[in-house]
Design an enzyme around this catalytic site. Structure first.
Site, PDB file in Angstrom:
ATOM      1  N   LYS A 298     -15.445   5.982   3.606  1.00 31.44           N
ATOM      2  CA  LYS A 298     -14.647   5.221   2.691  1.00 31.44           C
ATOM      3  C   LYS A 298     -15.240   3.665   2.512  1.00 31.44           C
ATOM      4  O   LYS A 298     -15.592   3.189   1.233  1.00 31.44           O
ATOM      5  CB  LYS A 298     -13.178   5.144   3.000  1.00 31.44           C
ATOM      6  N   SER A 299     -15.736   3.228   3.659  1.00 37.67           N
ATOM      7  CA  SER A 299     -16.180   1.907   3.584  1.00 37.67           C
ATOM      8  C   SER A 299     -17.625   1.907   3.104  1.00 37.67           C
ATOM      9  O   SER A 299     -18.027   0.981   2.258  1.00 37.67           O
ATOM     10  CB  SER A 299     -16.295   1.218   4.751  1.00 37.67           C
TER      11      SER A 299
ATOM     12  N   ARG B  83     -19.011   0.509  -0.791  1.00 35.70           N
ATOM     13  CA  ARG B  83     -20.390  -0.471  -0.893  1.00 35.70           C
ATOM     14  C   ARG B  83     -21.490   0.123  -1.624  1.00 35.70           C
ATOM     15  O   ARG B  83     -21.972  -0.771  -2.295  1.00 35.70           O
ATOM     16  CB  ARG B  83     -20.570  -0.838   0.673  1.00 35.70           C
TER      17      ARG B  83
ATOM     18  N   ARG C  61      -0.439  -7.413  -0.238  1.00 34.01           N
ATOM     19  CA  ARG C  61      -1.554  -7.898   0.909  1.00 34.01           C
ATOM     20  C   ARG C  61      -2.311  -9.191   0.454  1.00 34.01           C
ATOM     21  O   ARG C  61      -2.473  -9.530  -0.418  1.00 34.01           O
ATOM     22  CB  ARG C  61      -2.638  -6.741   1.074  1.00 34.01           C
TER      23      ARG C  61
ATOM     24  N   SER D 254     -12.765  -9.806   9.810  1.00 32.50           N
ATOM     25  CA  SER D 254     -12.335  -9.162   8.733  1.00 32.50           C
ATOM     26  C   SER D 254     -13.883  -8.598   7.865  1.00 32.50           C
ATOM     27  O   SER D 254     -14.412  -9.438   7.449  1.00 32.50           O
ATOM     28  CB  SER D 254     -11.369  -9.618   7.772  1.00 32.50           C
TER      29      SER D 254
ATOM     30  N   ASP E  28      -8.913   0.743  12.597  1.00 31.46           N
ATOM     31  CA  ASP E  28      -8.321   1.660  11.548  1.00 31.46           C
ATOM     32  C   ASP E  28      -7.821   2.993  12.467  1.00 31.46           C
ATOM     33  O   ASP E  28      -7.111   3.713  11.948  1.00 31.46           O
ATOM     34  CB  ASP E  28      -9.120   2.176  10.500  1.00 31.46           C
TER      35      ASP E  28
ATOM     36  N   LYS F 105      -2.030  -4.544   6.820  1.00 29.06           N
ATOM     37  CA  LYS F 105      -2.790  -3.314   6.444  1.00 29.06           C
ATOM     38  C   LYS F 105      -2.179  -2.708   5.161  1.00 29.06           C
ATOM     39  O   LYS F 105      -1.153  -3.265   4.819  1.00 29.06           O
ATOM     40  CB  LYS F 105      -3.170  -2.252   7.418  1.00 29.06           C
TER      41      LYS F 105
ATOM     42  N   ARG G   2      -3.112   6.308   6.769  1.00 25.80           N
ATOM     43  CA  ARG G   2      -3.554   6.645   7.926  1.00 25.80           C
ATOM     44  C   ARG G   2      -2.211   6.890   8.938  1.00 25.80           C
ATOM     45  O   ARG G   2      -2.346   7.631   9.986  1.00 25.80           O
ATOM     46  CB  ARG G   2      -4.254   5.568   8.866  1.00 25.80           C
TER      47      ARG G   2
HETATM   48  C1  S3P Z   1     -12.528  -2.249   5.613  1.00 28.72           C
HETATM   49  C2  S3P Z   1     -12.324  -3.056   6.650  1.00 28.72           C
HETATM   50  C3  S3P Z   1     -11.298  -3.317   7.586  1.00 28.72           C
HETATM   51  C4  S3P Z   1     -10.613  -1.806   7.521  1.00 28.72           C
HETATM   52  C5  S3P Z   1     -10.528  -1.316   5.962  1.00 28.72           C
HETATM   53  C6  S3P Z   1     -11.842  -1.125   5.353  1.00 28.72           C
HETATM   54  C7  S3P Z   1     -13.982  -2.326   4.875  1.00 28.72           C
HETATM   55  O1  S3P Z   1     -10.495  -4.029   7.212  1.00 28.72           O
HETATM   56  O2  S3P Z   1      -9.218  -2.079   7.949  1.00 28.72           O
HETATM   57  O3  S3P Z   1      -9.737  -0.155   6.098  1.00 28.72           O
HETATM   58  O4  S3P Z   1     -14.287  -1.397   4.112  1.00 28.72           O
HETATM   59  O5  S3P Z   1     -14.604  -3.297   4.989  1.00 28.72           O
HETATM   60  P1  S3P Z   1     -10.851  -5.835   7.956  1.00 28.72           P
HETATM   61  O6  S3P Z   1     -11.328  -6.176   6.394  1.00 28.72           O
HETATM   62  O7  S3P Z   1      -9.585  -6.359   8.271  1.00 28.72           O
HETATM   63  O8  S3P Z   1     -11.989  -5.627   8.802  1.00 28.72           O
END
Ligand code: S3P
Length: 433
Positions: free
Chosen positions: A9-10, A14, A112, A157, A312, A339, A385
Site C-alpha cells: 500500500k505504501s 508513492r 486524524r 512518521s 502497523d 491511526k 487492520r
Molecule cells: C505509512 C506510514 C505509517 C503507517 C501507515 C502508512 C506510509 O504511518 O502507519 O499505514 O505509507 O508512509 P506514519 O506516518 O505514522 O509512519
C-alpha cells in the site's frame, strides 16, 4: 500451502505520486489496485494526471507524468477517502505547486492530525487553511515558492517525512530532517532509484534524512511493486497458530528492513519460520518468500526503537499475544492512538469482549495470553487492520469471532476474507463464523 498478498500500500501510493510528477511515461506493475491507492489515484486524476483504472490483476499500468510543477487546478475537492498517506503526501506535493486545491477525506481521516504536516510545510512557505476544524481536513492548499528547510520531526512518521521530502523535490529546495526513530523509507528508496541523491543514516537525536540537491526533473518509473509485508503479517500469524503440521508459504513479499520489525519480535516469542529472499533487489526494495511453521508462542516485551518498524503490525501482534503463553507488554506506541482508529483502545476493547485479560497503557497495552476458546462479537471500528487482526484470531482453532464492519479490510487487502476462508479450509477448519 501457498499464497500471495496484494501489492504494498505504501509503495503503490508513492509510485503513483512520483509517476505523476515524472517526465514521460511510467510503467507500474503489481500495484494495490483498490482501497487507499485507488483513492490517491482518484485525487491525482483530479489534478490532471491521466491514470487509467487500476486493474485488480496487478498487470502493468502506464501513464504520463505532468512534471514536478505541472499539476493542474482541480475542478473540486480532492477526496482521498481513508488514505492518511494520500492526504499527507499530497499536502507536501501541493505546497510547492502554483495552484489552489482542497484536500479532504472520510470521517476517520478528518479526525486524524494534519497540523504535524501543515505546520512544518508552512514554515517552508506553504499556505494552508483548515475549512472546518483547525489542524484537520478539509484543508485548502495555496501552493507557491518554498524555501530550504531543516527540521527535527516530533514523531517518527514516514508520512510526515515523505510530505517534507516531496515538498523539497517539487519546490526545488534542500531538506534536512532528523526523525526520533527510523520510519519506513520507501520515499527515499524510490527517489534514490530515480537518481535523486538522498543521504540517510544515524544521527544525534535519531535518524537523519537529507535531500540536498533536488533535481530539475524526475525520470519516469518502471517498477514491480512487491507484496505488502503488513498484509502478509496476518497470514504469517495464522500460519504460526493454525495448528497441525506443514509450512504456509507467502510468496513475493516486500522485505524492506524498515518494515519487517515484526519478525525478530515473533522470533523472540518462539515463532518458527524462514525468510527466503528473491535474487536481485528491484528499485531498492528487496522481496522474497516467508515460510511459516506451526509454533508455540510465549509473551514478550516490545517497545522503544522496535516500534516504528512494526507500527502497523501491532494489532496482529496483539492477536498473537492473546494466544501466547504469559504476558505481552507493548510500549512506546502512542502513535497507534491516531491511526485509522485509536488502535490501542480498539484492540483492548475487542480482546476484553472476547474474555481476554488486556489493559490499555497510555502508549501501548498489556495482554495476558490464554488458550481458552475465544468466542464473541467484535468491532472493526472502521479500521482495516483491526478487522483483519480479529478475523485471523477468529480463524484460529477453537475460536469463533464475528467481526462487525469487516468489509473495511478492502482499504489495504481487497481479497482478505476470501483468502482467509481458503487457508482455513486448507487447514481443516470449516468456513468463517
Ligand atoms: C505509512 C506510514 C505509517 C503507517 C501507515 C502508512 C506510509 O504511518 O502507519 O499505514 O505509507 O508512509 P506514519 O506516518 O505514522 O509512519
Amino acid at each position: 500451502m501457498e499464497l500471495r498478498v496484494p501489492g504494498d500500500k505504501s509503495i503503490s501510493q508513492r509510485a503513483l505520486i512520483l509517476s505523476s510528477l515524472a517526465e514521460g511515461t511510467s510503467r507500474l506493475r503489481g500495484l494495490l489496485s483498490e482501497g487507499d491507492p485507488a483513492s490517491t489515484a482518484g485525487a491525482l486524476r483530479g489534478l490532471g494526471v491521466a491514470i487509467p483504472k487500476l486493474d485488480s490483476s496487478g498487470s502493468e499500468v502506464t501513464f504520463k507524468g505532468l512534471g514536478l510543477r505541472g499539476l493542474r487546478t482541480p475542478a473540486g475537492p480532492l477526496d482521498v477517502e481513508n488514505s492518511g498517506t494520500g492526504a499527507r503526501l499530497l499536502l507536501g506535493v501541493l505546497a510547492g505547486q502554483p495552484l489552489e486545491a482542497v484536500v479532504t477525506g472520510d470521517e476517520s481521516l478528518r479526525k486524524r492530525p494534519m497540523a504535524r504536516v501543515t505546520d512544518p510545510l508552512s514554515a517552508m512557505g506553504g499556505r494552508f487553511e483548515a475549512l472546518d476544524v483547525e489542524g484537520h481536513l478539509p484543508i485548502r492548499v495555496m501552493g507557491g515558492p518554498l524555501t530550504e528547510f531543516s527540521y527535527h520531526l516530533p514523531v517518527a512518521s514516514a508520512q510526515l517525512k515523505s510530505a517534507l521530502l516531496l515538498a523539497g523535490l517539487v519546490g526545488g529546495v534542500g531538506i534536512q530532517l532528523v526523525e526520533p526513530g527510523r520510519s519506513r523509507n520507501h520515499t527515499e528508496t524510490l527517489l534514490g532509484g530515480l537518481g535523486v541523491s538522498i543521504i540517510a543514516g544515524p544521527q544525534e537525536g535519531g535518524w537523519g534524512v537529507a535531500l540536498s540537491d533536488p533535481p530539475p526533473l524526475l525520470p519516469a518509473l518502471d517498477m514491480d511493486v512487491p507484496g505488502d509485508f503488513s498484509s502478509a503479517a496476518f497470514f504469517f500469524l495464522f500460519g504460526l497458530l493454525r495448528g497441525g503440521e506443514g509450512a504456509l508459504v507467502i510468496k513475493g513479499v516486500g522485505l524492506n528492513e524498515t518494515r519487517t520489525g515484526l519478525l525478530p519480535v515473533l522470533e523472540r516469542m518462539g515463532a518458527r519460520f524462514s525468510v527466503e529472499p528473491s535474487p536481485g533487489v528491484a528499485e531498492g526494495e528487496p522481496s522474497g518468500d516467508l515460510v511459516v511453521y506451526p509454533s508455540e508462542l510465549a509473551g514478550c516485551q516490545v517497545g522503544g526503537d522496535e516500534i516504528p518498524g512494526l507500527i502497523d503490525e501491532v494489532p496482529i501482534l496483539a492477536a498473537g499475544a492473546a494466544r501466547a503463553q504469559g504476558l505481552t507488554r507493548i510500549t512506546g506506541a502512542r502513535e497507534l492512538r491516531v491511526k485509522e482508529t485509536d488502535r490501542i483502545r480498539a484492540v483492548v476493547d475487542n480482546l476484553r469482549a472476547l474474555g481476554v485479560e488486556a489493559e490499555e497503557l497510555e502508549d501501548g497495552m498489556e495482554i495476558e495470553g490464554t488458550d481458552r476458546p475465544l468466542r464473541g462479537r467484535v468491532q472493526s471500528y472502521g479500521d482495516h487492520r483491526i478487522a483483519m487482526a480479529f478475523g485471523v484470531l477468529g480463524a484460529l482453532p477453537g475460536n469463533e469471532i464475528q467481526v462487525e464492519g469487516g468489509e473495511v479490510a478492502g482499504v489495504s487487502f481487497p481479497d482478505f476474507w476470501r483468502l482467509l476462508a481458503r487457508v482455513m479450509k486448507d487447514s481443516g477448519r470449516g468456513g468463517l463464523a
